[in-house]
Motif scaffolding. Structure first.
Motif, PDB file in Angstrom:
ATOM      1  N   ALA A 272       0.999  -1.251  -0.152  1.00 31.30           N
ATOM      2  CA  ALA A 272       0.040   0.016   0.110  1.00 31.30           C
ATOM      3  C   ALA A 272       0.657   1.365   0.052  1.00 31.30           C
ATOM      4  O   ALA A 272       0.507   2.301  -0.515  1.00 31.30           O
ATOM      5  N   LEU A 273       2.146   1.283   0.660  1.00 28.72           N
ATOM      6  CA  LEU A 273       2.714   2.378   0.833  1.00 28.72           C
ATOM      7  C   LEU A 273       3.470   2.634  -0.502  1.00 28.72           C
ATOM      8  O   LEU A 273       3.607   3.622  -1.163  1.00 28.72           O
ATOM      9  N   TRP A 274       3.819   1.471  -1.240  1.00 28.16           N
ATOM     10  CA  TRP A 274       4.350   1.716  -2.601  1.00 28.16           C
ATOM     11  C   TRP A 274       3.541   2.158  -3.473  1.00 28.16           C
ATOM     12  O   TRP A 274       3.804   3.311  -4.196  1.00 28.16           O
ATOM     13  N   ALA A 275       2.271   1.868  -3.393  1.00 27.48           N
ATOM     14  CA  ALA A 275       1.059   2.451  -4.116  1.00 27.48           C
ATOM     15  C   ALA A 275       0.647   3.967  -4.236  1.00 27.48           C
ATOM     16  O   ALA A 275       0.561   4.663  -5.057  1.00 27.48           O
ATOM     17  N   VAL A 276       1.233   4.354  -2.820  1.00 25.14           N
ATOM     18  CA  VAL A 276       0.996   5.848  -2.815  1.00 25.14           C
ATOM     19  C   VAL A 276       2.263   6.647  -3.031  1.00 25.14           C
ATOM     20  O   VAL A 276       2.468   7.757  -2.555  1.00 25.14           O
ATOM     21  N   GLY A 277       3.328   5.909  -3.296  1.00 31.01           N
ATOM     22  CA  GLY A 277       4.680   6.589  -3.630  1.00 31.01           C
ATOM     23  C   GLY A 277       5.709   6.736  -2.656  1.00 31.01           C
ATOM     24  O   GLY A 277       6.361   7.610  -2.329  1.00 31.01           O
ATOM     25  N   GLU A 278       5.464   5.721  -1.525  1.00 29.13           N
ATOM     26  CA  GLU A 278       6.139   5.949  -0.491  1.00 29.13           C
ATOM     27  C   GLU A 278       7.169   4.811  -0.084  1.00 29.13           C
ATOM     28  O   GLU A 278       6.971   3.933   0.624  1.00 29.13           O
ATOM     29  N   SER A 279       8.006   4.581  -1.207  1.00 34.38           N
ATOM     30  CA  SER A 279       8.835   3.434  -1.431  1.00 34.38           C
ATOM     31  C   SER A 279       9.687   3.112  -0.339  1.00 34.38           C
ATOM     32  O   SER A 279      10.150   2.006   0.074  1.00 34.38           O
TER      33      SER A 279
END
Length: 356
Positions: A272-279
């Motif tokens: 979910a973090l990756w999906a919002v740009g929080e890699s």
């Protein structure tokens, strides 16, 4: 025969190439000859986790094994489009929970779309279309007037109208994938579009339409993971309960206030973090759960009770390993996984402009 490339499964502090290969082998070792993927041998199979593990196999290039998993679903689908909630060791004749849970049933659409994007196999898509269609139709029979999806249908046919936010968020994702499958086959499903839009609106604007499961971390991040919340709204939701659920250096609590972190929830939060740009934060979460890795099998323990410093339960589950591999694949730029969980090639703008 060429060896599939798995560069995208190598992630610093999470998986080396050798470790990634071991984790894939661990899942394959559990898969039965008929394609079923139980939690572990001797335990049960549920359709959602079966699909999650199959998706991880596709992310690792093990397309034949993944296709066998989807063939198992097609062969053992009930006449109403559903599957039962639990089968002992994946044996279709050994059903231990005859409830038919809507989010379990819907998830086949996510897996089928992911497999198609990974292989480009139109024949597979055509073959699985009746399975996906029947599953979606079963699920939408339990949609309530407020857009939310009832939790399950009992074995006697009784429908449970109460809706779960996590389950409905997963179904929202599945409906978008099912619509993508329909579009690829040039068989538009306008009723599904309306249903997905109403469901998205309920998730975004009407928490009162769902059972109160606020203590569970899945209710926190699943509206983001399922694509109902995006952009600033998604980031605000993640920030609001970060300190409540995240245990630095250990992972994500399954439920507060219990001192128990779980690998599956942690990996899903990372996705979910990756999906919002929080890699960067996604990477930190994945690194924090490497204490759950079993070096002998390459699989991951379900959870860890940090106050007692003990692994619990003593289960090495395929779906925990599968969720981790999918999160790593997304961070590694694996195009099919990125497309499925990032929303690329999925329909958008399904929610009506004005909703009650």
């Amino acid at each position: 025969m060429t060896t599939p490339r798995t560069d995208h499964l190598v992630l610093p502090g999470v998986l080396t190439a050798e470790q990634a290969a071991a984790t894939v082998r661990g899942i394959l070792a559990v898969q039965r000859e008929d394609g079923a993927i139980p939690w572990f041998r001797g335990h049960h199979l549920d359709p959602w986790d079966h699909v999650e593990a199959a998706m991880a196999l596709d992310a690792a290039g093990e397309h034949t094994a993944a296709e066998r998993a989807y063939a198992w679903l097609a062969r053992h689908q009930n006449g109403d489009g559903s599957w039962y909630a639990a089968y002992t060791d994946g044996d279709p004749e050994a059903v231990t929970d005859r409830g038919r849970e809507t989010n379990f049933v819907a998830y086949v659409a996510v897996g089928v779309w992911h497999h198609y994007l990974a292989t480009g196999d139109d024949t597979f898509l055509d073959r699985m279309w009746p399975t996906v269609y029947a599953a979606v139709e079963f699920v939408l029979l339990l949609q309530q007037t407020g857009g939310q999806i009832g939790w399950k249908r009992e074995d006697d046919g009784t429908a449970t109208a109460d809706a779960l936010l996590t389950g409905s968020s997963s179904i929202h994702h599945a409906l978008r994938c099912a619509l993508a499958v329909a579009e690829q086959r040039e068989e538009p499903q306008p009723d599904w579009e309306v249903a997905a839009g109403a469901l998205r609106h309920a998730i975004r604007r009407h928490p009162e339409r769902f059972l109160d499961k606020d203590r569970y971390s899945m209710d926190w991040y699943y509206p983001v993971l399922g694509g109902a919340l995006t952009g600033a709204e998604a980031k605000e939701r993640i920030e609001a309960d970060w300190d409540r659920f995240v245990v630095p250096g250990l992972g994500v609590r399954c439920v507060v206030p219990n001192p128990w972190v779980t690998g599956g929830e942690s990996a899903e939060l990372a996705l979910a973090l990756w999906a919002v740009g929080e890699s960067d934060r996604a990477l930190e979460i994945l690194q924090s759960i490497q204490h759950l890795r079993d070096p002998e099998t390459g699989l991951y323990w379900t959870g860890y009770v940090f106050e007692d410093q003990v692994i619990w339960p003593r289960e090495l589950t395929t779906w925990t390993a599968g969720s981790l591999l999918l999160a790593v694949a997304a961070l590694g730029g694996h195009e099919p996984t990125c497309a499925v969980f990032g929303g690329e090639r999925l329909p958008v703008g399904l929610e009506p402009d004005c909703c009650g």
